[in-house]
Design an enzyme around this catalytic site. Structure first.
Site, PDB file in Angstrom:
ATOM      1  CG  HIS A  68      -3.188   1.209  -2.296  1.00  0.00           C
ATOM      2  ND1 HIS A  68      -1.834   1.050  -2.473  1.00  0.00           N
ATOM      3  CD2 HIS A  68      -3.781   0.461  -3.270  1.00  0.00           C
ATOM      4  CE1 HIS A  68      -1.612   0.227  -3.496  1.00  0.00           C
ATOM      5  NE2 HIS A  68      -2.777  -0.130  -4.007  1.00  0.00           N
TER       6      HIS A  68
ATOM      7  N   GLY B 184      -9.777   3.371  -7.726  1.00  0.00           N
ATOM      8  CA  GLY B 184      -8.974   4.505  -8.175  1.00  0.00           C
ATOM      9  C   GLY B 184      -9.069   4.720  -9.681  1.00  0.00           C
TER      10      GLY B 184
ATOM     11  CG  LEU C 126      -1.845  -1.221   1.338  1.00  0.00           C
ATOM     12  CD1 LEU C 126      -2.703  -1.128   2.605  1.00  0.00           C
ATOM     13  CD2 LEU C 126      -2.741  -1.353   0.111  1.00  0.00           C
ATOM     14  CG  HIS C 127       0.808   3.517  -3.321  1.00  0.00           C
ATOM     15  ND1 HIS C 127      -0.327   4.219  -3.630  1.00  0.00           N
ATOM     16  CD2 HIS C 127       0.909   2.542  -4.256  1.00  0.00           C
ATOM     17  CE1 HIS C 127      -0.882   3.720  -4.717  1.00  0.00           C
ATOM     18  NE2 HIS C 127      -0.158   2.684  -5.114  1.00  0.00           N
TER      19      HIS C 127
END
Ligand code: AMP
Length: 282
Positions: free
Chosen positions: A37, A147, A33-34
């Protein structure tokens, strides 16, 4: 934050939430995850009472020779990030839980699933549609956030939900970018130092095309602009451009002419062995 590693424990939680009329949100991810997210989790929190984040690297989405084995997995860091942002539940099923040995169902997709990504990853959207549908059924979520980074996927999921009358609202989240403009992606870690500096050119070129839009009337002139942009990417160090194209923002079909706020400019290009995706409204 509760962590469920199997379907039964998730189902018990969901049943209790349904008994209490709690509005549930879902954010499907493949982990690593970044902040992109996490922005989806934040958006989900604004639209529901409890947020379930799924982490599942769906093996069926990866064709032979793609990066299934080396796809970044960092569960502990992911859980820390999700805890800090206030996710309520993390669902991390195993592949054997999601696909029983005698699994026999698949999807055939047309409409927005045709072309673009499907030309290069023919089984990708059927696998996405299957896993996303399973997640919708298992979580019984009222909303799900996807997204715009994976724009075609977002349109495919919206069509799937509408075609199958799945009672879930799909919410778009804008693309989160690094300071230099590169769209955040779990795969950016594959880029070595020099290509990482080249990568933001992808977004710069998209924005350059958007800026030219007002000056251009004919689609043929746009085609010339796109051809020049492809050459610039290759000159900058990109090895192969799978597509750089303008499509209808909803159907993803080719457009005979440009209408106001109705198109999407999409690109997929290879740099340093990494396939980078990006897109903007045009
Ligand atoms: P992934 O883990 O790559 O399957 O992505 C999970 C979700 O996060 C998808 O809905 C992606 O579109 C979304 N996502 C990935 N990168 C970004 C980004 N940079 N900005 C916003 N959403 C993103």
């Amino acid at each position: 934050m509760q962590i469920f590693n199997d379907i039964n424990s998730l189902s018990d939680y969901v049943a209790e939430c349904k008994r209490q009329n709690i509005i549930l949100g879902l954010v499907p991810t493949m982990g690593a995850l970044h902040d992109g997210h996490l922005s989806l989790v934040q958006k989900a929190k604004e639209n529901c009472a409890k947020v379930i984040v799924s982490i599942f690297v769906n093996p069926a989405q990866f064709a032979a020779g793609e990066d299934l084995e080396k796809y970044p997995r960092q569960k502990e860091e992911d859980l820390e990030k999700l805890l800090s942002i206030g996710a309520d539940v993390v669902f991390c099923p195993s592949a054997s839980d999601m696909y029983l040995a005698d699994h026999a169902t698949n999807f055939v997709l047309t409409g927005p699933a045709m072309g673009l990504e499907s030309d290069f990853r023919p089984h990708f959207f059927a696998s996405v549609a299957l896993i996303v549908t399973k997640l919708f059924m298992l979580t019984k979520a009222d909303i799900a956030v996807f997204g715009e980074k994976d724009y075609q996927q977002l349109m495919v999921v919206k069509k799937l939900v509408s075609d199958l009358n799945i009672g879930i609202k799909i919410i778009n989240a804008p693309i989160l970018r690094e300071e230099d403009g590169l769209a955040m992606s779990s795969r950016n870690v594959y880029l070595s130092e020099k290509p990482r500096k080249i990568a933001p050119i992808l977004y710069k070129i998209l924005m350059h095309i958007v800026e030219q839009r007002a000056k251009i009337k004919e689609m043929a002139d746009f085609d010339k602009l796109l051809a020049t942009a492809k050459q610039e990417l290759l000159r900058a160090g990109f090895k192969k451009i799978d597509y750089l194209t303008i499509r209808d923002a909803k159907t993803l079909q080719n457009v005979p002419q440009l209408l106001k706020n109705r198109q999407r400019l999409l690109v997929a290009a290879h740099l340093d062995g990494v396939r980078l995706l990006d897109n903007v409204a045009i």
